[in-house]
Design a protein around this motif. Structure first.
Motif, PDB file in Angstrom:
ATOM      1  N   CYS A  17      13.569  58.573   2.084  1.00  0.00           N
ATOM      2  CA  CYS A  17      12.378  59.122   2.345  1.00  0.00           C
ATOM      3  C   CYS A  17      11.735  58.028   3.268  1.00  0.00           C
ATOM      4  N   ASN A  20      13.415  59.162   7.048  1.00  0.00           N
ATOM      5  CA  ASN A  20      13.670  60.173   6.913  1.00  0.00           C
ATOM      6  C   ASN A  20      11.234  60.741   7.630  1.00  0.00           C
ATOM      7  N   GLN A  22       9.524  60.811   5.473  1.00  0.00           N
ATOM      8  CA  GLN A  22       8.554  61.530   4.345  1.00  0.00           C
ATOM      9  C   GLN A  22       7.941  60.455   3.073  1.00  0.00           C
ATOM     10  N   ASP A  23       6.899  60.954   2.899  1.00  0.00           N
ATOM     11  CA  ASP A  23       6.108  60.035   2.443  1.00  0.00           C
ATOM     12  C   ASP A  23       6.961  59.446   1.124  1.00  0.00           C
ATOM     13  N   PHE A  26       6.442  60.418  -3.631  1.00  0.00           N
ATOM     14  CA  PHE A  26       6.302  61.712  -3.916  1.00  0.00           C
ATOM     15  C   PHE A  26       6.064  61.370  -5.732  1.00  0.00           C
ATOM     16  N   GLU A  33       6.419  71.653  -3.481  1.00  0.00           N
ATOM     17  CA  GLU A  33       6.287  69.695  -2.627  1.00  0.00           C
ATOM     18  C   GLU A  33       7.463  69.329  -2.938  1.00  0.00           C
ATOM     19  N   ASN A  36      11.179  71.222  -2.682  1.00  0.00           N
ATOM     20  CA  ASN A  36      11.360  71.089  -0.778  1.00  0.00           C
ATOM     21  C   ASN A  36      11.549  70.245  -0.399  1.00  0.00           C
ATOM     22  N   LEU A  37      11.114  68.557  -1.522  1.00  0.00           N
ATOM     23  CA  LEU A  37      11.616  67.397  -0.835  1.00  0.00           C
ATOM     24  C   LEU A  37      12.977  66.784  -1.350  1.00  0.00           C
ATOM     25  N   SER A  40      16.032  69.136   0.083  1.00  0.00           N
ATOM     26  CA  SER A  40      16.078  67.951   1.342  1.00  0.00           C
ATOM     27  C   SER A  40      17.368  67.228   0.815  1.00  0.00           C
TER      28      SER A  40
END
Length: 426
Positions: A17, A20, A22-23, A26, A33, A36-37, A40
């Motif tokens: 995360c 890339n 991302q938060d 999570f 959401e 989706n994370l 990926s």
């Protein structure tokens, strides 16, 4: 409280995360959401060397994420493994597992030591009783071959009392293990075998490479202060052959033992660099090629099922050569029976340089420029003797007629051409 192994797998998604964009927090994302994370993440996560994680690691990572979300202080009532909100993420996960299966390399089994290399190990003196190092090499090769030991397994745990000497019912001496070591197929089996069901024997021979004599000499030269079977050899500066002790009060390191066969390969200049496990493959392959049954081989190797021996049923170098020679001999025999022979026209056709082109013939029954299809078909048949009768006018020579008639023809075998002259009646 997380176990250290679970934390390691959980930190993988945290690092992904951060790398890339991302938060990393999570844990409070909505199911859609988070789905989706994770989708990926499953598709893009890699090891530090750029390779894909194994299927086992991917399972552990997903389980660590689920456990993390269910634990304090989050207590999320969701299931990233079986929940309906995470179908697309889990489909991507399953696809990664299938692709990992396709990328899994086929196990590469160790090759047996070639007979020429096996002889060279002893003929060069690398495995001999001449020096402390060569004697240790010789004993290592002997016990590994006769007891079908695995590469690095159990070498550091061997002691001086690990081998004992006995006599069979006909009075022949042999060496065997004093106890059963723990192996990959037999975990924790360190007890004695009173019925000798798993006893492996190394018999004495009447040769210079007698394994029992070499083992006795080696044991007699070990340092009495050290219990390890593999002891560090004395340096050549400190060693004298008449010494009662050839080895120091220190065990041989595990890395040296693990690379013992590679060292022997380099010193003896063998055809390739073998590993310790190649000796085990040599024992099994030798017994298989000698005609021993699978049950007999399993008694020595310790395999539990017949399928484990399938990889050792490979033709040896000599057998591969015999297979190739057999195929070549079949081809050679077939070729010799149908070989091309030179065309012999017995005294009828002179050398090409002496043939002159005849003027067109008024005879309508003969076409000098193009032989008939029937004549070509009969001439091309692969027979030893073929007679071809041709009607010619009386004013043409036989040699000239034959050269014209069979121009650009190819014959297989020996051909005899009889040309009969007949007078053409108008």
């Amino acid at each position: 409280m997380f176990r250290p192994r679970v934390l390691v797998f959980f930190f993988i998604i945290s690092e992904w995360c951060a790398d890339n964009g991302q938060d990393p927090v999570f844990e409070y994302l909505e199911p859609q959401e988070l789905n989706n994370l994770l989708r990926s993440f499953y598709c893009e996560v890699r090891r530090k060397d750029g390779e894909h994680y194994s299927s086992v690691s991917m399972r552990c990572i997903r389980a660590a994420i689920q456990r993390h979300l269910r634990s304090a202080p989050y207590h999320r009532e969701i299931n990233v493994i079986t929940g309906p909100q995470f179908v697309s993420a889990n489909n991507a996960y399953v696809g990664i597992l299938k692709s990992n299966k396709d990328r899994t390399p086929v196990p590469k089994h160790k090759v047996p030591v070639q007979p020429e290399d096996l002889k060279k190990m002893f003929s060069t003196g690398v495995c001999s009783n001449l020096t402390p190092v060569s004697l240790q090499h010789m004993v290592y090769v002997m016990i590994t071959l006769h007891f079908c030991r695995r590469g690095r397994e159990g070498l550091t745990t061997l002691r001086k009392d690990s081998f004992i000497f006995r006599y069979d019912d006909v009075g022949t001496e042999y060496a065997t293990m004093s106890h059963l070591q723990s192996t990959k197929n037999h975990k924790g089996d360190q007890t004695n075998d009173p019925d000798n069901k798993q006893e492996r024997r190394m018999y004495a021979t009447q040769s210079d490479q007698c394994p029992v004599a070499a083992l006795k000499l080696y044991l007699s030269k070990l340092n009495p202060k050290q219990d390890s079977f593999f002891q560090r050899p004395k340096s050549m500066k400190k060693w004298v052959r008449s010494d009662t002790t050839w080895y120091e009060d220190a065990p041989v390191g595990k890395n040296i033992l693990g690379n013992m066969m590679s060292t022997i390969s380099d010193q003896a200049q063998l055809s390739q660099r073998y590993t310790n496990h190649c000796l085990r493959a040599t024992s099994i392959s030798t017994l298989i090629h000698a005609g021993f049954s699978r049950s007999d081989v399993k008694t020595l190797s310790g395999h539990r099922c017949d399928a484990s021996l399938d990889s050792y049923f490979q033709p040896s170098r000599a057998q591969k050569r015999k297979l190739s020679d057999t195929i070549h001999n079949a081809i050679a025999a077939s070729s010799s029976s149908t070989s091309m022979t030179s065309v012999q026209v017995q005294g009828l056709v002179p050398a090409p340089s002496t043939i002159s082109r005849a003027p067109p013939s008024p005879n309508p029954y003969i076409n000098y420029d193009m032989p008939s299809a029937q004549s070509l078909q009969r001439a091309a048949q692969p027979v030893r003797h073929e007679e071809v009768e041709v009607q010619a006018s009386s004013h043409h020579e036989p040699a000239e007629l034959a050269a014209k008639l069979f121009k650009k023809c190819t014959f297989n075998g020996s051909v005899v051409i009889n040309v009969h002259q007949h007078m053409h009646r108008h």
